[in-house]
Design an enzyme around this catalytic site. Structure first.
Site, PDB file in Angstrom:
ATOM      1  CG  ASP A  63      31.595  27.615  24.637  1.00 14.23           C
ATOM      2  OD1 ASP A  63      31.740  28.057  23.478  1.00 14.23           O
ATOM      3  OD2 ASP A  63      32.158  26.580  25.036  1.00 14.23           O
ATOM      4  CB  SER A  64      31.883  32.543  21.612  1.00 11.76           C
ATOM      5  OG  SER A  64      30.544  32.509  21.133  1.00 11.76           O
ATOM      6  CG  ASP A 102      28.489  26.069  22.370  1.00 12.84           C
ATOM      7  OD1 ASP A 102      28.352  25.070  21.645  1.00 12.84           O
ATOM      8  OD2 ASP A 102      29.168  27.060  22.033  1.00 12.84           O
ATOM      9  CE  LYS A 132      28.661  24.724  19.023  1.00 21.73           C
ATOM     10  NZ  LYS A 132      30.048  24.470  19.510  1.00 21.73           N
ATOM     11  CD  GLU A 134      34.406  23.199  21.905  1.00 24.08           C
ATOM     12  OE1 GLU A 134      35.536  22.824  22.307  1.00 24.08           O
ATOM     13  OE2 GLU A 134      34.072  24.400  21.851  1.00 24.08           O
ATOM     14  CD  GLU A 201      35.939  27.361  15.814  1.00 28.61           C
ATOM     15  OE1 GLU A 201      36.448  28.453  16.152  1.00 28.61           O
ATOM     16  OE2 GLU A 201      35.136  26.728  16.539  1.00 28.61           O
TER      17      GLU A 201
END
Length: 286
Positions: A63-64, A102, A132, A134, A201
């Site tokens: 999602d970056s 993501d 993925k 978070e 991270e």
């Protein structure tokens, strides 16, 4: 007259030409725990995927892309539709790596059922192998819910960009004993819930080492430790496309400088009428 048709087992409608490399699988990635380190880079487009795929075990449609591709201030505004569009492009551009997508902010936190709906949408739309998400122990029930229903999940602990508003910035995490203990516990909870890998991270190095030794699944570091079971970077950062990057980024090229130089040469030749030449134009047929 009869015609006999034969099927090439190396092709399909999704991949109409024979695959030069057999695509890795999620179980194969999990078996890499403690073996040769896993290589992961982000990819958002077909062409980038084509170039990175032969060298990577995993390609992350991160999602970056909100910041890298769309110029957004953070990953928070990224949508499922954006992830699906770029995820499909990366799957089409790759043959070898496991493609992980993501799940964007707001698409999975409300409930395991909501997470399943979002994850199923992404996998159906793209053909990717895994998602993925978070978060730590709070997301463990969701990881278990998805895993038990056939959706492989990669976890993400430490500095979690989607929580930037709650964290107050992008600084390294785990500098206090309490926070360090929580990050380790978060990773262990995700591992026990069935995550096939965990991204660590932006943490102080001892945390990454402790997690790597304390979980059964591979760990993938970014600003963590060389002792992790693999590493990931944003490809555009690693290639030198941005002037400002995080401390943990190593630049392996200066593509920004090279692109600027090429554009400058092109502009000079256009303005001086040195381009195009006879080699780039069409002559009438004699």
């Amino acid at each position: 007259m009869s015609t006999t048709y034969t099927m090439d087992a190396g092709t399909s409608r999704a991949n109409p030409t024979p695959s030069p490399l057999k695509r890795l699988t999620v179980p194969a990635i999990r078996r890499q725990k403690g073996a040769t380190p896993l290589v992961m880079l982000t990819a958002y487009t077909v062409r980038t995927a084509q170039l990175l795929d032969p060298y990577c075990d995993l390609l992350l449609v991160g999602d970056s892309l909100g910041q890298v591709i769309y110029g957004l201030p953070s990953t928070v505004p990224v949508t499922l539709e954006m992830m699906a569009a770029h995820g499909g492009a990366v799957v089409r551009g790759s043959y070898h790596a496991v493609v992980v997508i993501d799940m964007p902010f707001g698409s999975y936190e409300a409930s395991p059922e909501k997470a399943f709906e979002s994850a199923a949408f992404l996998l159906k739309q793209t053909g990717a192998a895994a998602v993925k998400l978070e978060g730590g122990a709070a997301m463990a029930p969701t990881v278990r819910f998805l895993s038990e229903r056939g959706i492989p999940v990669m976890g993400h602990v430490g500095l979690t960009p989607q929580a930037v508003n709650a964290l107050g910035g992008y600084g390294a995490r785990g500098r206090t004993a309490g926070e360090a203990e929580k990050i380790v516990a978060d990773a262990i909870a995700l591992d026990k819930a069935g995550a096939f890998a965990v991204v660590i991270e932006g943490v102080v190095e001892p945390i990454a080492v402790a997690i790597t030794h304390g979980v059964s699944c591979p760990t993938i570091g970014i600003g963590a430790s060389a002792q992790c079971d693999g590493q990931v970077l944003v490809a555009e950062d690693m290639l030198g496309l941005f002037e400002r990057t995080a401390r943990f980024v190593k630049r392996y090229d200066d593509l920004a400088g090279r692109i600027s130089a090429a554009a400058e040469s092109y502009a000079d030749e256009v303005r001086s009428r040195a381009f195009p030449t006879a080699d780039q134009t069409y002559a009438p047929k004699e």
